[in-house]
Design a protein around this motif. Structure first.
Motif, PDB file in Angstrom:
ATOM      1  N   PHE A   1       0.833  -1.197   0.000  1.00  0.00           N
ATOM      2  CA  PHE A   1       0.000   0.000   0.000  1.00  0.00           C
ATOM      3  C   PHE A   1       0.877   1.261   0.000  1.00  0.00           C
ATOM      4  CE2 PHE A   1      -2.491  -3.307   2.129  1.00  0.00           C
ATOM      5  CZ  PHE A   1      -3.624  -3.303   1.325  1.00  0.00           C
ATOM      6  N   GLN A   2       0.417   2.301  -0.631  1.00  0.00           N
ATOM      7  CA  GLN A   2       1.201   3.527  -0.727  1.00  0.00           C
ATOM      8  C   GLN A   2       1.550   4.068   0.659  1.00  0.00           C
ATOM      9  OE1 GLN A   2      -0.709   6.660  -2.934  1.00  0.00           O
ATOM     10  NE2 GLN A   2       1.174   7.835  -3.163  1.00  0.00           N
ATOM     11  N   GLU A   3       0.601   3.921   1.590  1.00  0.00           N
ATOM     12  CA  GLU A   3       0.804   4.497   2.926  1.00  0.00           C
ATOM     13  C   GLU A   3       1.927   3.823   3.704  1.00  0.00           C
ATOM     14  OE1 GLU A   3      -3.399   5.388   1.720  1.00  0.00           O
ATOM     15  OE2 GLU A   3      -1.986   3.738   1.527  1.00  0.00           O
ATOM     16  N   ILE A   4       2.260   2.577   3.348  1.00  0.00           N
ATOM     17  CA  ILE A   4       3.350   1.921   4.077  1.00  0.00           C
ATOM     18  C   ILE A   4       4.554   1.652   3.191  1.00  0.00           C
ATOM     19  CG2 ILE A   4       1.812   0.896   5.783  1.00  0.00           C
ATOM     20  CD1 ILE A   4       2.115  -1.760   4.382  1.00  0.00           C
ATOM     21  N   SER A   5       4.445   1.948   1.887  1.00  0.00           N
ATOM     22  CA  SER A   5       5.589   1.744   0.989  1.00  0.00           C
ATOM     23  C   SER A   5       6.734   2.691   1.327  1.00  0.00           C
ATOM     24  CB  SER A   5       5.167   1.934  -0.471  1.00  0.00           C
ATOM     25  OG  SER A   5       4.755   3.268  -0.713  1.00  0.00           O
ATOM     26  N   THR A   6       6.411   3.789   2.048  1.00  0.00           N
ATOM     27  CA  THR A   6       7.446   4.753   2.429  1.00  0.00           C
ATOM     28  C   THR A   6       8.024   4.452   3.806  1.00  0.00           C
ATOM     29  OG1 THR A   6       5.692   6.215   3.261  1.00  0.00           O
ATOM     30  CG2 THR A   6       6.469   6.603   1.023  1.00  0.00           C
ATOM     31  N   HIS A   7       7.616   3.342   4.430  1.00  0.00           N
ATOM     32  CA  HIS A   7       8.219   2.930   5.698  1.00  0.00           C
ATOM     33  C   HIS A   7       9.731   2.817   5.500  1.00  0.00           C
ATOM     34  CE1 HIS A   7       9.341   0.370   9.091  1.00  0.00           C
ATOM     35  NE2 HIS A   7       8.171   0.662   9.634  1.00  0.00           N
ATOM     36  N   ALA A   8      10.505   3.214   6.496  1.00  0.00           N
ATOM     37  CA  ALA A   8      11.967   3.244   6.368  1.00  0.00           C
ATOM     38  C   ALA A   8      12.535   1.905   5.919  1.00  0.00           C
ATOM     39  CB  ALA A   8      12.595   3.676   7.692  1.00  0.00           C
ATOM     40  N   ASP A   9      11.952   0.798   6.405  1.00  0.00           N
ATOM     41  CA  ASP A   9      12.467  -0.517   6.048  1.00  0.00           C
ATOM     42  C   ASP A   9      12.048  -0.946   4.643  1.00  0.00           C
ATOM     43  OD1 ASP A   9      13.783  -1.976   8.539  1.00  0.00           O
ATOM     44  OD2 ASP A   9      12.147  -0.730   9.278  1.00  0.00           O
ATOM     45  N   PHE A  10      11.027  -0.290   4.082  1.00  0.00           N
ATOM     46  CA  PHE A  10      10.588  -0.614   2.732  1.00  0.00           C
ATOM     47  C   PHE A  10      11.195   0.335   1.696  1.00  0.00           C
ATOM     48  CE2 PHE A  10       6.388  -2.521   4.480  1.00  0.00           C
ATOM     49  CZ  PHE A  10       7.069  -3.682   4.814  1.00  0.00           C
ATOM     50  N   GLU A  11      11.487   1.564   2.118  1.00  0.00           N
ATOM     51  CA  GLU A  11      12.024   2.548   1.187  1.00  0.00           C
ATOM     52  C   GLU A  11      13.346   2.087   0.580  1.00  0.00           C
ATOM     53  OE1 GLU A  11      12.168   6.378   3.193  1.00  0.00           O
ATOM     54  OE2 GLU A  11      10.760   7.157   1.711  1.00  0.00           O
ATOM     55  N   ARG A  12      14.123   1.324   1.360  1.00  0.00           N
ATOM     56  CA  ARG A  12      15.427   0.879   0.853  1.00  0.00           C
ATOM     57  C   ARG A  12      15.279  -0.245  -0.172  1.00  0.00           C
ATOM     58  NH1 ARG A  12      17.046  -3.803   3.508  1.00  0.00           N
ATOM     59  NH2 ARG A  12      15.693  -4.420   5.254  1.00  0.00           N
ATOM     60  N   LEU A  13      14.085  -0.815  -0.245  1.00  0.00           N
ATOM     61  CA  LEU A  13      13.825  -1.842  -1.249  1.00  0.00           C
ATOM     62  C   LEU A  13      13.375  -1.168  -2.544  1.00  0.00           C
ATOM     63  CD1 LEU A  13      11.745  -4.320   0.955  1.00  0.00           C
ATOM     64  CD2 LEU A  13      14.230  -4.171   0.733  1.00  0.00           C
TER      65      LEU A  13
END
Length: 249
Positions: A89-101
């Motif tokens: 989801f867009q709202e959690i795709s920017t989570h720090a642990d996901f942003e590096r992916l």
């Protein structure tokens, strides 16, 4: 529409919906869907839907996001992924642990090739519109319908496109507009079709890549090579809390 279009039209659409195409273009539709053997494989973890409403409340991440991040980390570590990708989801795709992916989000990923070289793809979540949005779109598409839409939201068992070594299959109680085929067609385009599009960002039809699908939704066009539980992911013994098992180790 028919007066302005050729008598024979070919649409190339990976998630074409026959029911909606017939309604929109007002002509007979023949679906040509060859059964292509995938070079890659899908592993589906079926404990949770990971729906948006359980992950985000009031604009804030819930505790289940932390558990989702932990699952993603476990997949990456156990499989030695060096170039992982994620669709969520867009709202959690920017989570720090996901942003590096290599991250994409539902309803914004279609057509993208940025994940065609990942060495593993994680599709986390079950995209779904609000029931009111589905109803609104159905009223626009089926604008000449005279009978009321049946908004009853119900459950029925839907089979996974999977059989184990003994030939046994599995099904999951799945919610939907099962009493109204027009509404259900719209829901499929929002939900099942979006998962199909997300999984295929990895181009697994032509590459030996593994996609981990973190959703309990059965999608017949996404045949899993294996159905796992969260406990399987953590290799936790039966009866042991999967979330505590890594701490125990």
């Amino acid at each position: 529409v028919n007066a302005k279009m050729p008598s024979h039209v070919i649409w190339l659409d990976a998630t074409g919906n026959e029911h909606l195409y017939r309604q929109i273009f007002r002509r007979p539709v023949k679906v040509v869907q060859p059964n292509v053997k995938m070079a890659g494989r899908i592993v589906q973890i079926t404990d949770r839907a990971n729906g948006k409403s359980t992950l985000v409340k009031g604009g804030q991440h819930t505790g289940k996001v932390s558990q989702l991040v932990d699952q993603v980390g476990q997949i990456i570590e156990k499989n030695g992924l060096e170039r992982p990708g994620i669709v969520t989801f867009q709202e959690i795709s920017t989570h720090a642990d996901f942003e590096r992916l290599n991250a994409l989000h539902f309803y914004g990923a279609r057509g993208s090739n940025v994940q065609q070289d990942v060495d593993g793809l994680i599709v986390a979540g079950t995209p779904q519109p609000s029931l009111l949005d589905a109803d609104k779109l159905a009223r626009m598409v089926f604008n000449e319908r005279m009978t009321p839409f049946n908004l009853k939201w119900s459950m029925k068992d839907v089979a996974y496109s999977f059989a184990d070594s003994a030939g046994s299959g599995r099904a999951y109680p799945t919610s939907g507009f099962w009493h109204d085929e027009d509404l259900q067609a719209v829901l499929w385009q929002y939900r099942e079709a979006e998962l199909i599009q997300a999984v295929h960002r990895s181009r697994l039809t032509v590459r030996p890549v593994t996609v981990w699908l973190l959703s309990n939704l059965p999608v017949w066009d996404l045949p899993p090579a294996a159905l796992y539980s969260i406990r399987d992911l953590y290799a936790a013994p039966h009866g042991v809390d999967a979330w505590l098992w890594p701490q125990v180790l």
